[in-house]
Write a protein that holds these residues in place. Structure first.
Motif, PDB file in Angstrom:
ATOM      1  N   ALA A  94       1.262  -1.353  -0.141  1.00 30.78           N
ATOM      2  CA  ALA A  94       0.172  -0.187   0.082  1.00 30.78           C
ATOM      3  C   ALA A  94       1.164   1.345   0.383  1.00 30.78           C
ATOM      4  O   ALA A  94       2.194   1.192   0.024  1.00 30.78           O
ATOM      5  CB  ALA A  94      -0.908   0.314   1.301  1.00 30.78           C
ATOM      6  N   ALA A  95       0.275   1.875  -0.394  1.00 32.33           N
ATOM      7  CA  ALA A  95       1.279   3.461  -0.527  1.00 32.33           C
ATOM      8  C   ALA A  95       1.434   3.778   0.314  1.00 32.33           C
ATOM      9  O   ALA A  95       0.444   3.984   1.723  1.00 32.33           O
ATOM     10  CB  ALA A  95       0.285   4.726  -1.919  1.00 32.33           C
ATOM     11  N   PRO A  96       2.273   4.547   0.622  1.00 35.14           N
ATOM     12  CA  PRO A  96       2.425   5.369   1.979  1.00 35.14           C
ATOM     13  C   PRO A  96       0.915   6.126   2.277  1.00 35.14           C
ATOM     14  O   PRO A  96       0.491   7.151   1.205  1.00 35.14           O
ATOM     15  CB  PRO A  96       3.803   6.776   1.944  1.00 35.14           C
ATOM     16  CG  PRO A  96       4.249   6.151   1.221  1.00 35.14           C
ATOM     17  CD  PRO A  96       3.391   5.569  -0.394  1.00 35.14           C
ATOM     18  N   GLY A  97       0.324   6.623   3.697  1.00 28.10           N
ATOM     19  CA  GLY A  97      -0.288   7.494   3.564  1.00 28.10           C
ATOM     20  C   GLY A  97      -1.777   6.707   3.200  1.00 28.10           C
ATOM     21  O   GLY A  97      -2.879   6.938   4.139  1.00 28.10           O
ATOM     22  N   VAL A  98      -1.842   5.725   3.064  1.00 30.15           N
ATOM     23  CA  VAL A  98      -3.365   5.153   2.768  1.00 30.15           C
ATOM     24  C   VAL A  98      -2.896   4.348   4.399  1.00 30.15           C
ATOM     25  O   VAL A  98      -4.742   3.837   4.731  1.00 30.15           O
ATOM     26  CB  VAL A  98      -2.894   3.336   1.707  1.00 30.15           C
ATOM     27  CG1 VAL A  98      -3.861   3.406   1.961  1.00 30.15           C
ATOM     28  CG2 VAL A  98      -2.829   4.326   0.196  1.00 30.15           C
ATOM     29  N   LEU A  99      -2.822   3.941   5.072  1.00 27.94           N
ATOM     30  CA  LEU A  99      -2.881   3.232   5.848  1.00 27.94           C
ATOM     31  C   LEU A  99      -3.459   3.954   6.763  1.00 27.94           C
ATOM     32  O   LEU A  99      -4.574   4.668   8.340  1.00 27.94           O
ATOM     33  CB  LEU A  99      -1.778   2.673   7.067  1.00 27.94           C
ATOM     34  CG  LEU A  99      -1.370   1.168   7.385  1.00 27.94           C
ATOM     35  CD1 LEU A  99      -2.458   0.292   7.273  1.00 27.94           C
ATOM     36  CD2 LEU A  99      -0.378   0.819   8.206  1.00 27.94           C
ATOM     37  N   ASP A 100      -2.767   5.857   7.367  1.00 30.86           N
ATOM     38  CA  ASP A 100      -3.165   6.050   7.966  1.00 30.86           C
ATOM     39  C   ASP A 100      -5.001   7.279   7.906  1.00 30.86           C
ATOM     40  O   ASP A 100      -5.601   6.871   8.353  1.00 30.86           O
ATOM     41  CB  ASP A 100      -2.629   7.931   7.946  1.00 30.86           C
ATOM     42  CG  ASP A 100      -1.757   7.902   8.686  1.00 30.86           C
ATOM     43  OD1 ASP A 100      -0.421   8.992   7.947  1.00 30.86           O
ATOM     44  OD2 ASP A 100      -1.164   6.294   9.789  1.00 30.86           O
ATOM     45  N   SER A 101      -5.253   6.912   6.246  1.00 29.27           N
ATOM     46  CA  SER A 101      -6.651   7.088   5.705  1.00 29.27           C
ATOM     47  C   SER A 101      -7.603   6.035   6.348  1.00 29.27           C
ATOM     48  O   SER A 101      -8.927   6.445   6.155  1.00 29.27           O
ATOM     49  CB  SER A 101      -6.741   7.821   4.153  1.00 29.27           C
ATOM     50  OG  SER A 101      -5.425   8.972   4.255  1.00 29.27           O
ATOM     51  N   LEU A 102      -7.081   5.265   5.948  1.00 28.47           N
ATOM     52  CA  LEU A 102      -7.668   3.949   6.243  1.00 28.47           C
ATOM     53  C   LEU A 102      -8.716   3.721   7.711  1.00 28.47           C
ATOM     54  O   LEU A 102      -9.891   3.193   8.000  1.00 28.47           O
ATOM     55  CB  LEU A 102      -7.354   2.730   5.630  1.00 28.47           C
ATOM     56  CG  LEU A 102      -6.622   2.060   4.132  1.00 28.47           C
ATOM     57  CD1 LEU A 102      -6.352   0.783   4.006  1.00 28.47           C
ATOM     58  CD2 LEU A 102      -8.200   1.564   4.006  1.00 28.47           C
ATOM     59  N   GLY A 103      -8.170   4.654   8.910  1.00 27.77           N
ATOM     60  CA  GLY A 103      -9.410   4.634  10.379  1.00 27.77           C
ATOM     61  C   GLY A 103      -8.470   3.850  10.582  1.00 27.77           C
ATOM     62  O   GLY A 103      -7.430   3.439  10.131  1.00 27.77           O
ATOM     63  N   PRO A 104      -8.020   3.893  11.795  1.00 26.07           N
ATOM     64  CA  PRO A 104      -8.179   3.626  13.207  1.00 26.07           C
ATOM     65  C   PRO A 104      -7.586   1.573  12.934  1.00 26.07           C
ATOM     66  O   PRO A 104      -7.258   1.508  13.538  1.00 26.07           O
ATOM     67  CB  PRO A 104      -8.665   4.313  14.448  1.00 26.07           C
ATOM     68  CG  PRO A 104     -10.163   3.880  13.942  1.00 26.07           C
ATOM     69  CD  PRO A 104      -9.780   4.962  12.587  1.00 26.07           C
ATOM     70  N   TYR A 105      -8.811   1.089  12.155  1.00 27.30           N
ATOM     71  CA  TYR A 105      -8.443  -0.586  12.320  1.00 27.30           C
ATOM     72  C   TYR A 105      -8.924  -0.508  10.899  1.00 27.30           C
ATOM     73  O   TYR A 105     -10.354  -1.668  10.781  1.00 27.30           O
ATOM     74  CB  TYR A 105      -9.717  -1.214  13.414  1.00 27.30           C
ATOM     75  CG  TYR A 105      -9.469   0.124  14.552  1.00 27.30           C
ATOM     76  CD1 TYR A 105     -11.023   0.117  15.568  1.00 27.30           C
ATOM     77  CD2 TYR A 105      -8.672  -0.411  15.280  1.00 27.30           C
ATOM     78  CE1 TYR A 105     -10.522   0.485  17.034  1.00 27.30           C
ATOM     79  CE2 TYR A 105      -8.162   0.134  17.410  1.00 27.30           C
ATOM     80  CZ  TYR A 105      -9.437   0.821  17.488  1.00 27.30           C
ATOM     81  OH  TYR A 105      -9.354   1.619  18.536  1.00 27.30           O
ATOM     82  N   PRO A 106      -8.281  -0.645  10.652  1.00 27.38           N
ATOM     83  CA  PRO A 106      -8.139  -1.434   9.028  1.00 27.38           C
ATOM     84  C   PRO A 106      -8.293  -3.063   8.816  1.00 27.38           C
ATOM     85  O   PRO A 106      -7.757  -3.455   9.292  1.00 27.38           O
ATOM     86  CB  PRO A 106      -6.736  -1.267   8.275  1.00 27.38           C
ATOM     87  CG  PRO A 106      -5.943  -0.556   9.230  1.00 27.38           C
ATOM     88  CD  PRO A 106      -6.512  -0.038   9.675  1.00 27.38           C
ATOM     89  N   ALA A 107      -9.575  -2.581   7.917  1.00 29.07           N
ATOM     90  CA  ALA A 107      -9.905  -4.332   8.138  1.00 29.07           C
ATOM     91  C   ALA A 107      -9.999  -5.029   9.873  1.00 29.07           C
ATOM     92  O   ALA A 107     -10.281  -6.498  10.165  1.00 29.07           O
ATOM     93  CB  ALA A 107      -9.491  -5.334   7.582  1.00 29.07           C
TER      94      ALA A 107
END
Lengths: 846, 550
Positions: A152-165
């Motif tokens: 995943a690109a940088p910044g995606v994890l942040d944007s996906l919210g506190p608990y991705p999946a």
């Protein structure tokens, strides 16, 4: 949304965010084909304006929170699930080598999807992954030639919210670690239940305090590393680490994968049935708007101070159109959107028909419908808000100018797209579900979707829950298509029953048009009769009132004309009772007459009347005889009196009740407007306030040509910047070549070498890029910041980490860490890379 | 679907184009579930109503058949929501049933518990139902059978009445077709009625409704109670029955103001049944006097309101309603249907005329201009006097004269509302007058004299609106009526519609004062006939004058 304190504790003073991340991402971008960049810019147009100066700044922008959020908002549920899978799996920087991810691995780890065969799921996931790569939300970190390493690109994890999946934001290893589960066999009772509750997310829960069994289980779980206690502001809560969660999940990232939008369990209607209903609704919509226009032509409703239509006028409209108030509001909005009615801007203002109305009324049904439908589709009005109540309980009125939204037109397109791609008929709720799948991070409000659906049904764009033929053509046209499939007029014509020119007249004074009347016939029966029943045929009843209305309107003129018109359309002859009725109406009609006059002359002697009429000096007053002793004039009373005086006739001025008004003083007076008789209030129709806009919807996104231009510029600027950077780094090979002329494209001014020209930047986008570079290279930068009082301060620092709008850096001179808000950074000038021994630290004044 | 004779409108009316080659076929297909509303010359209008659809269900038709019939004959695509609505409406029938329980008697049984709950919760069923036997069954008070059925229709959950009929006391009755026979439509009417159990037969005036009643009686062969509007009519029925059936004079009794005979076939007047003395209906025992197998209601459109309640007990017996005009200005037609039964047979007047069974009739409205003096008096009169002033205009006398002069050979009736006007007319025309004050014997005498041709012109008040049989009357002139009553107009036309021996056309004239409420009422009155295809030709009184002079 608390982040576990533990990880921050782990981070202080620990290894910084690995250098390779940010740089590799922009390198990967640089390595893409031009066509891929063009596609990226077209898909994420916010990246192209203003145009990025270098690839690095493009990368910075693309990984910034705002842009990523915007890109995520466009993703459907499945794409988000796939993206989450990438984000969750590839998060561990250290373990990079351990999981080289390709699509197959991601898909394998996705989870079950109802009724979807594995092959289909794999190919869907592949296609989705390709799209995510195109969108630069996923990128291939592998060197060219090596097997792909997608993450995943940088910044995606942040944007996906506190608990991705549903997982705790992975900071460490996210490989499912089955070993971790081994001690579970000896777990005390209740431990499993606690784990189950947290497994699929959210992974944070309140630690049990009361029940001893649960407390014991929790303690045991924490001891064995299966749970973690949180501290600080999250004290009293526990979290499930991601590897444990994944292990519990059996290595799957999602419990329920949804590769396709939800489809209701209904059988589709036959196309002919849908089209027939669509045609019916379309005709009805045109008729309703026509009736509205005619009604407001005669009696324009007043515009409220707030700019909308009053409740009483709406009710009147609803009664007249024979629909409920909500539908009446919709019809009014339709007319407004099509610019057939408008606020006339007078004082007091009313809604009146515009100059477009006459041409519209003269058109055929299909053309009129197409005008309405196109206007509706492109309109930014939000008519569903009308007749609801706001927070204070006040009724929101229809046609209120405030009821617009920039996203309204887009929502209509989306709703129609959903209808077009659904194999089963939909209700408004179904559409809401589809849209919730299509853009889960930007679900449109339920009442808006319902309102759009209702509008589509009213117009016949959608019928029986399905997009009809005319609706499909409308959508195709809006998408930029051409030809038969994209011609709403032709499509509606094809669906409407053929026109009929027959009128069956009967002795009970009813008439029947056994089908859809031609325009002439429709006009005739509309004028001269009242409609009793609509549907495939039209039944009308001729009454004294209706026939008189036709004679009065002047369109029929006199009895003979009207009878001739009726005879023309009827098989056989006009029944005697009807003929008698028409003649009777004509006989009565002329008996009471109304006209306009500004003043009058009343005399005792009829002979005077004759003399006035004959007097050439009085001709200018427009005198004409009303009765044996009364004449009317087209000039005001004073003027008439003066004219008579100049003819030698002295006339007394009288008021409304025949009392003589004294006139010895010549003070000018005028009759107050309210008492003025014969003045018409409703003037000429109003011109529309805007030139009719292009009705075809614009293509979403960025036009290809523009994107290509941006990419072209970007490449050239980037190349220069690259070369420049290499030179600055002291790249030997490059030193041999003359320094590139950065200003070559803009007028040929060469900056002198070594001059105190800031090499750094003040551009925010580039600034972040430079900081990322510095972090990656672990080099120094000269940082100019502005403090709270606005005083600039320059420091040389080594940036450590950039996140959440803050920069952490180390000041080597003072050996202190500092944190600076990004928005306070005025300038960044890169210094030479390590080793710090190189005497290249320049502190330049900005 | 293209080019059919039927057009289905969104408001649930069906338009049948009469001249279409498939019109007759289509009519047969839709007759079971659609009600004929209007039958002017080109297009007949039918209507889909819940009651009509439920009757179709009761007769064994299902929703598929109805939908198929509509779609087969429709010229344009049938509106989809209408088809859905038809299916849903029909599905509501039969969820509730009235059956005879072996121990509890009449019960209401439901096949859908939710429906029963809803129905029981409604205030309207209070007092009609007894104890709840089980989850799905409730006792019904036998005397409230009809009332309950009515209420259930109103609630939208019609009950299927499977409780059957009480056979009644057997009594031999047979038709005696010696030299005559039932006409095809009369047979059809009797069959339709019998097959349906109970119901209403609608036939134009003069088409022989009495014989339909006789036919039904023959089919039933039981004791019969016949309810009629007045004594003259009662005598007419008796005569007809004696002539056409095996019944003798002794088997037929008259129960009216004058006589109180209860026989196997008893003819009673509505009036005597609704007589109250000291707040009590004194003659209700008639209803229990015998085990009636069949009850016939003549001129059922005139069913007085109390009878609606009172004869509910007769719900268990076959009921036949006869009328020519089932329109009421108070809109209570539905009550007739739910109390007696649905319409079992209906035929457009023009069809019967085409078959030659009723005289072709021409309707003319003669418009009279009021002289200035009367016009002023009218304009300034109180609203309640306006109609009387207009309709009793003096000019009408002259017009009546002129009209009679056009028909020197015809037997004519002059009919009106206001006694003063009629007195004047009778004097003017030198003709006898019959009003409510005339004794029954005198009426009979005059009618007989008229029948034999001894008297050529007769002036009558509204006593002669219905039932009196004057076959040779071929001209009727109406000078005033009961305001806007459509059914009165039709009944009056009916007086002249018996086929004449020489097949001549009957003429009906309505003399109307122009530009007054008389004209407005006339327009309303004429509507029913116009919708039956009897369009009025409008002639100015002045033209009549000119015609005669020229």
């Amino acid at each position: 949304m608390a982040r576990p304190d533990r990880s921050t504790a782990r981070r202080t003073g620990a290894a910084p965010v690995p250098p390779s991340d940010a740089l590799s991402f922009s390198e990967a971008l640089r390595g893409r084909e031009d066509a891929a960049l063009v596609a990226l810019l077209r898909a994420r147009p916010d990246l192209a304006s203003p145009s990025p100066s270098t690839i690095r700044s493009l990368a910075a922008r693309a990984t910034g929170r705002a842009s990523v959020d915007r890109a995520l908002a466009e993703l459907d549920t499945f794409a988000l699930q796939v993206l989450e899978a990438f984000a969750v799996r590839g998060a561990d920087p250290h373990d990079r080598a351990a999981h080289v991810l390709d699509v197959a691995a991601v898909v394998g780890g996705l989870g079950p999807a109802d009724d979807v065969p594995v092959d289909d799921l794999t190919s869907a996931a592949s296609a989705t992954a390709d799209r995510l790569v195109l969108l630069a939300l996923v990128w291939d970190a592998a060197a060219p030639g090596s097997p792909p390493d997608l993450r995943a690109a940088p910044g995606v994890l942040d944007s996906l919210g506190p608990y991705p999946a549903g997982l705790l934001a992975p900071e460490g290893a996210t490989a499912p670690d089955d070993a971790v589960l081994a001690p579970l066999d000896d777990a005390p009772p209740g431990a499993r239940a606690i784990l189950d509750a947290l497994t699929w997310g959210p992974p944070v829960g309140v630690a049990p305090r009361a029940e001893s069994r649960a407390v014991e289980a929790t303690r045991w779980l924490v001891e064995h590393g299966l749970l973690e206690r949180l501290a600080g502001e999250d004290a009293g809560r526990v979290s499930l680490p991601a590897p444990v969660a994944l292990a519990l999940r059996g290595g799957l990232t999602h419990r329920d994968v949804r590769p396709t939008p939800p489809v209701p369990d209904r059988t589709a209607h036959a196309a002919a049935t849908v089209d027939a209903e669509a045609g019916r609704a379309a005709e009805e919509a045109v008729r309703l708007v026509t009736d509205l226009v005619r009604l407001w032509e005669q009696a324009p409703p007043v515009v409220l101070r707030t700019g909308g239509l009053g409740a009483r006028d709406l009710r009147r409209l609803a009664l007249r159109l024979d629909v409920d108030e909500q539908a009446a509001a919709q019809v009014a909005e339709l007319a407004l959107a099509a610019e057939l009615v408008a606020d006339d801007g007078e004082v007091p203002a009313s809604f009146v028909p515009t100059t477009l109305v006459d041409a519209w009324l003269a058109d055929d049904v299909a053309d009129r419908w197409a005008d309405l439908a196109r206007a509706w589709l492109a309109s930014s009005r939000t008519p569903w808000v009308a007749t609801t109540r706001d927070a204070a309980g006040a009724l929101r009125s229809a046609l209120d100018p405030a009821h617009t939204a920039g996203w309204a037109a887009r929502l209509r397109r989306t709703v129609l797209d959903a209808a077009a791609s659904s194999p089963a008929p939909l209700t408004a709720d179904d559409v809401q579900d589809v849209l919730a799948w299509t853009t889960p991070r930007a679900v449109p409000p339920r009442d808006a979707v319902a309102g759009v659906w209702r509008g589509a049904e009213l117009l016949g764009v959608v019928a029986l829950g399905t997009l009809g033929g005319p609706g499909a053509a409308l959508l195709a046209e809006a998408d930029g298509g051409s030809g038969d499939g994209a011609d709403p007029v032709a499509a509606l014509d094809a669906v409407l029953p053929p026109e009929v020119d027959d009128l069956l007249l009967q002795g009970d004074l009813t008439g029947i048009v056994p089908g859809r009347p031609t325009r002439d016939l429709a006009r005739l029966v509309d004028d001269a009769a009242t409609v009793e029943s609509r549907g495939g045929a039209l039944t009308v009843r001729f009454t004294l009132e209706s026939v008189t209305r036709a004679l009065a309107a002047g369109s029929a003129g006199d009895a003979d004309t009207l009878l001739a018109a009726l005879a023309r359309h009827t098989r056989g002859t006009v029944p005697q009772p009807l003929e008698y009725l028409v003649r009777d109406a004509a006989r009565r009609f002329g008996r009471v007459r109304v006209g306009a006059a500004l003043s009058y002359v009343r005399v005792d002697d009829p002979a005077l009347v004759a003399s006035f009429l004959a007097d050439p000096a009085l001709r200018a007053t427009g005198l004409h005889q009303l009765g044996p002793t009364v004449l009317a004039a087209h000039v005001p009373a004073a003027e008439l009196r003066a004219a008579l005086a100049s003819s030698g006739v002295s006339a007394a001025l009288e008021d409304d009740e025949g009392r003589t008004v004294s006139t010895e003083t010549d003070r000018p007076r005028t009759v107050p407007p309210g008492r003025r008789r014969g003045r018409s209030r409703y003037g000429a129709p109003v011109a529309p306030t805007s030139v009719p806009a292009e009705r075809a919807a614009r293509a979403a996104g960025l036009a290809a040509a523009r994107a290509e231009a941006v990419v072209g510029e970007l490449r050239s600027r980037d190349a220069l910047a690259q070369a420049d950077a290499s030179w600055r780094r002291g790249d030997g090979a490059v030193l041999a070549t003359p320094r590139p002329d950065a200003e070559a494209g803009s007028g040929g001014r060469r900056p002198p070498r070594g001059a105190s020209q800031a090499r750094g930047t003040t551009e925010p986008g580039d600034l972040l890029g430079l900081l990322h570079d510095a972090i990656a290279e672990q080099s120094l930068v000269s940082l100019e910041t502005v403090d709270a009082r606005g005083v600039p301060v320059t420091r040389t620092v080594r940036p450590l980490r950039l996140e959440g709008g803050r920069l952490r850096a180390v000041d080597p001179a003072r050996d202190a860490e500092l944190t600076v808000a990004v928005h306070r950074i005025a300038r960044v000038v890169p210094q030479a890379a390590r080793p710090p021994a190189a005497p290249t630290t320049r502190t330049e004044d900005a | 679907m293209t080019d059919g004779p039927l057009i289905v409108q969104s408001d649930k009316t069906l338009l049948l184009e009469v001249d279409h080659p498939q019109a007759a076929e289509a009519r047969r297909a839709i007759a079971p579930f659609a009600e004929l509303e209007r039958a002017p010359e080109h297009v007949h209008t039918y209507r889909l109503t819940p009651l009509g659809l439920w009757n179709a269900r009761a007769a064994g038709h299902d929703a598929e058949q109805v939908v198929a019939a509509l779609m087969d004959y429709s010229r344009y695509p049938v509106p989809h929501p209408l088809l859905v609505d038809v299916a849903e409406t029909m599905a509501r029938y039969g969820r509730l049933q009235l059956v005879k329980h072996p121990t509890h008697g009449l019960v209401l049984q439901s096949l859908d518990r939710a429906v029963l709950t809803e129905v029981l919760r409604s205030k309207r069923t209070a007092g009609l139902l007894g104890e709840r036997i089980d989850e799905d069954t409730v006792v019904v008070h036998p005397s409230e059978r009809g009332h309950l059925k009515q209420v259930l229709v109103k609630l939208g959950w019609p009950a299927e009445d499977l409780a059957g009929y009480v056979d009644g006391e057997h009594h031999d009755i047979a038709l005696t077709p010696d030299g005559w026979e039932l006409r095809p439509y009369q047979e059809h009417a009797v069959e339709s009625f019998w097959h349906g159990g109970s119901g209403v037969v609608v036939l134009p005036c003069g088409a022989g409704k009495t014989l339909v009643g006789a036919g039904a009686m023959a089919k039933s062969s039981t004791t019969t109670l016949i309810l009629v509007t007045n004594t003259v009519s009662a005598r007419q029925w008796k005569d007809e029955l004696v002539k056409r059936t095996s019944l003798t004079e002794d088997e037929i009794g008259e129960y009216s103001g004058a006589r109180k005979e209860i026989k196997p076939v008893t003819i009673a007047t509505y009036q005597v049944l609704t007589t109250k003395r000291k707040g009590v209906y004194t003659h209700l025992e008639l209803l229990d006097a015998r085990d009636w197998g069949l009850v016939v209601y003549d001129e059922v459109h005139l069913l007085p309101a109390p009878i609606f309640r009172m004869t509910a007990d007769l719900q268990a017996r076959r009921r036949l309603g006869l009328t020519a005009t089932l329109v009421r200005e108070d809109g209570r037609e539905d009550e007739v249907f739910s109390l007696i039964g649905p319409k079992r047979f209906d035929a457009p007047w023009k069809d019967i005329e085409a078959q030659g069974y009723i005289a072709p009739a021409e309707c003319v409205e003669v418009r009279l201009t009021l002289p200035d003096g009367e016009r002023m008096a009218y304009a300034t009169a109180e609203p309640e006097d306006k109609y009387r002033l207009a309709s009793s205009a003096s000019g009408k006398n002259r017009v009546v004269e002129q009209i009679l002069a056009r028909h020197p050979e015809d037997q004519a009736l002059v009919i009106g509302q206001y006694i003063d006007q009629l007195h004047e007319l009778a004097e003017h025309l030198d003709a006898p007058l019959i009003t409510g004050e005339t004794t029954v014997r005198e009426r009979q005498r005059l009618f007989d004299a008229f029948r034999t041709g001894e008297i050529q012109h007769l002036v009558v008040s509204k006593v002669a609106n219905f039932s009196i049989d004057l076959p040779e009357a071929s001209v009727a002139i109406q000078v005033s009526g009961s305001f806007g009553s459509r059914q009165e107009e039709a009944q009056r036309l009916g007086r002249v519609m018996r086929p004449k021996h020489d097949g001549r056309t009957a003429h009906f004239y309505a003399v109307v004062a122009r530009d007054t409420v008389d004209q407005d009422f006339a327009a309303h009155r004429q509507r029913f006939l116009a919708e039956q295809g009897y369009a009025y030709r409008i002639v100015d009184a002045e033209d009549l004058e000119a015609e005669l002079a020229g």
